[in-house]
Design an enzyme around this catalytic site. Sequence first.
Site, short mmCIF file in Angstrom:
data_model
loop_
_atom_site.label_atom_id
_atom_site.label_comp_id
_atom_site.label_asym_id
_atom_site.label_seq_id
_atom_site.Cartn_x
_atom_site.Cartn_y
_atom_site.Cartn_z
N GLY A 199 4.56 4.21 1.35
CA GLY A 199 4.55 2.90 1.99
C GLY A 199 4.49 2.96 3.50
CB SER A 200 2.98 1.80 6.06
OG SER A 200 2.90 1.72 7.47
N GLY B 141 8.77 -2.77 0.77
CA GLY B 141 9.41 -2.24 -0.42
C GLY B 141 10.65 -1.41 -0.16
NE ARG C 42 1.78 4.05 11.02
CZ ARG C 42 2.91 3.57 11.53
NH1 ARG C 42 3.07 3.53 12.84
NH2 ARG C 42 3.89 3.15 10.74
#
Length: 425
Positions: free
Chosen positions: A159-160, A164, A282
């Site tokens: 995820g990101s 969640g 990132r």
Amino acid sequence: MSAAKALLFVESNTSGTGRLFARTARTMGFAPVLVTTRPEKYAYLAEADAPEVVVVPRVDEDELHALVAARWGGAAGVAGITSSSEYFIATAAALAARFGLPGPDAASVRAARDKSWQRQVLAAGGVPSPAFRAVSSAPEAVAAAREIGFPVVLKPVDGSGSVGVRACADVAEAGSHAALLFASGGEGARVLVESLVAGDEFSVEVFSGQVVGITRKHLGAPPFFVEAGHDYPADVPGNAAAALVDSVTRGTALLGLGWGPLHWELRMDHEGRAVPMEVNPRLAGGFIPELVRHAQGIDLIRETLRLVVGQEPELAPSRRRHASIRFLFAPGAGRLAEFERVPEALGLADVVEVSAYRRPGDEIDVHGDFRDRIGHAVACADEAGTAARAAERARDTVRVRIDAPVSAVEADGAAPLAGAREGAA
């Protein structure tokens, strides 16, 4: 005069730096191009300086390779290939490598997207880690939570943006949230169950192995982990700063992520250990790159693009100030009526920006993750406390007015609900 070379972005993040990446590419003399399957996701494409858009049926490395070769002649017409979306960085890196263009190691980036793999590598390398288990079903999640001991945190392994991610205090909460994650994750979904690390949260911004700075993070109300604000550079004691730098330096080497920007998230536990929550291969989200630019004069977006096109990045600070951001949230779900008192907030001392991400008429939902943020206020000052207080004053000045949502009773023809709710964002 020859045409500017294309700088390709494989998809983008939907808010924040996606627009800034495209703008910066153009100011550097390149022609930004967004390659996407769904351009309607990106509101910034409606702006006058939007990048060129190439719509593809799917983001597939082989198909994109054929597209780049046919349309731009490969590296002859393309200066670089990257992505501002965590979900597509590995694909962009692999594509760049096939054309001999700079980029991170695609295999390392792809592996690091799996948070359970991150945990295994860091723990094996002696970096402080919570107890954890990766599971493939809701019953396994409950069993792992019992074994680890409550409270625990459940999150998707890939995820990101805190999507969640939830703290669970008991078996009922763990079972319910695990069932939700597996229902939404589809076939083959995996979930990470880990012990909750109590303590202050920070992020460390790293660029090609060099620590740029430390950010203090402010979180919303539990059981979620919505980031409500950031302060950069963090006003943190020397021993804590050393622990944070040590954990991310060792972790970066262990994970093989030595090229380009990294965003580490960590908590300082009660023993003074810097425990990584996760690392993202990132640039930071949450407008942290803008805080770095305001505070230190380092434009991480520009430096990332310099690296992508084969130039040397310039990371020396040109000033030493402090910047803070506080996010705007709606008081509840419904239809956005108005952002009020924005000019007054922008006129406050040390406030440099007040922005809204949503427009009147937009439907607002509450998710418990980054999607709940609908705007922000940024302040910059010579002292950390001054910047933080200014951002908070600006946030509290803005009023977000939400029309009450239509209830099921109203939809059946009953009397309408009262007009609107409003509150400080």
